[in-house]
Design an enzyme around this catalytic site. Structure first.
Site, short mmCIF file in Angstrom:
data_model
loop_
_atom_site.label_atom_id
_atom_site.label_comp_id
_atom_site.label_asym_id
_atom_site.label_seq_id
_atom_site.Cartn_x
_atom_site.Cartn_y
_atom_site.Cartn_z
N ASP A 7 25.09 17.64 86.43
CA ASP A 7 23.68 17.39 86.16
C ASP A 7 22.87 18.33 87.04
O ASP A 7 22.83 18.18 88.26
CB ASP A 7 23.35 15.92 86.47
N VAL A 8 22.24 19.33 86.41
CA VAL A 8 21.44 20.31 87.16
C VAL A 8 19.96 20.04 86.89
O VAL A 8 19.46 20.29 85.79
CB VAL A 8 21.79 21.76 86.76
N ALA A 104 17.33 18.18 77.51
CA ALA A 104 18.69 17.64 77.49
C ALA A 104 18.84 16.48 78.45
O ALA A 104 19.57 15.52 78.17
CB ALA A 104 19.68 18.75 77.84
N ASP A 105 18.15 16.54 79.60
CA ASP A 105 18.27 15.44 80.56
C ASP A 105 17.72 14.14 80.00
O ASP A 105 18.28 13.06 80.21
CB ASP A 105 17.57 15.81 81.87
N ARG A 106 16.64 14.25 79.23
CA ARG A 106 16.06 13.04 78.63
C ARG A 106 17.01 12.44 77.59
O ARG A 106 17.24 11.24 77.56
CB ARG A 106 14.71 13.39 77.97
N THR A 133 11.31 15.10 89.96
CA THR A 133 10.25 16.10 90.10
C THR A 133 9.17 15.85 89.06
O THR A 133 7.97 15.91 89.34
CB THR A 133 10.82 17.51 89.94
#
Length: 255
Positions: A7-8, A104-106, A133
């Site tokens: 996870d970046v 993509a994180d969502r 953030t």
């Protein structure tokens, strides 16, 4: 078949090595690095771990950072695979106007939250919150359709914006108060209640749209800061993105 989840985010890279690509697979190793230290992974934390057979990652930091991560992965014989949001996956339907443009994180966090909720009981509407953030507030109906979501600044961005745009204000270390009586507390409380208010408004929208009380799940590095200030019931989860990556990997690497 060992599996590496990455996870970046905008600030840090987090990774977790599992015994297999399955939600219940034992955790073999994990760690985190600030983005400026990514180039130390191959000679550092990754040098002694069991080589992964498969990898799936989620990245929001951009192509330059992705290339740096892939360079560190060259110590292993594993093909990097990165999530791109699609029209549907792992039981969720993507209601975004252009599905591939959803972060993509969502998408991954929603998949993680959806399956976490299904493991606890029957399907129900959901509000999924990531506090980092940036802050995202997502709505999912009881059929697993992503209805839409909000994006707003996180605490740090709000405070830096005020500091740069308002004479005499400096980033504070204040407390959250119902009735702040100093500037530091006023700024900290304002940012916290702005996020809490966005979550509460989305809960209202989902409640009215779906005719049912949504389950609210919160994650992200700053999620714990919000916990005391929330007026709606919620579950605080350590890392929904890892949960989502494991669910997706179980299906993608089923062979």
């Amino acid at each position: 078949m060992t599996f590496l989840a990455i996870d970046v985010g905008n600030t840090r890279l987090k990774w977790a090595l599992h015994q297999s690509p399955h939600p219940d697979a034992p955790l073999l190793a994990q760690g985190a690095e600030f983005l400026e230290n990514i180039d130390k992974l191959a000679d550092g934390a990754w040098a002694t771990v069991t080589p992964p057979d498969r990898m799936l990652g989620c990245i929001v930091a951009g192509d330059a950072v992705k290339r740096r991560v892939e360079e560190q992965m060259e110590i292993w014989d594993v093909a990097p695979q990165w999530v791109v949001s699609g029209a549907a996956e792992a039981g969720l339907t993507n209601g975004y106007d252009y599905p591939a443009r959803l972060g993509a994180d969502r998408w991954v966090a929603m998949i993680g939250a959806w399956h976490r909720a299904l493991a606890q009981g029957p399907a129900r509407p959901m509000v999924v919150v990531m506090v980092g953030t940036a802050v995202t507030v997502e709505a999912i109906d009881a059929s697993g359709k992503f209805l839409g979501g909000l994006i707003l600044p996180g605490h740090g961005i709000m405070l830096r914006a005020l500091e740069s745009g308002t004479a005499g204000l400096h980033v504070p270390t204040g407390e959250v108060r119902e009735f702040p009586t100093n500037t530091s507390d006023a700024l900290t409380s304002g940012g916290t209640y702005a996020i809490a208010g966005a979550v509460e408004r989305m809960v209202q929208h989902v409640r009215m749209h779906c005719g049912a009380e949504p389950k609210c799940v919160m994650t992200g590095g700053a999620g714990w800061k919000m916990a005391p200030s929330m007026s709606v019931p919620f579950e605080l989860v350590d890392n929904l993105i890892f949960d989502g990556l494991l669910e997706m990997a179980a299906r993608r690497f089923a062979d």
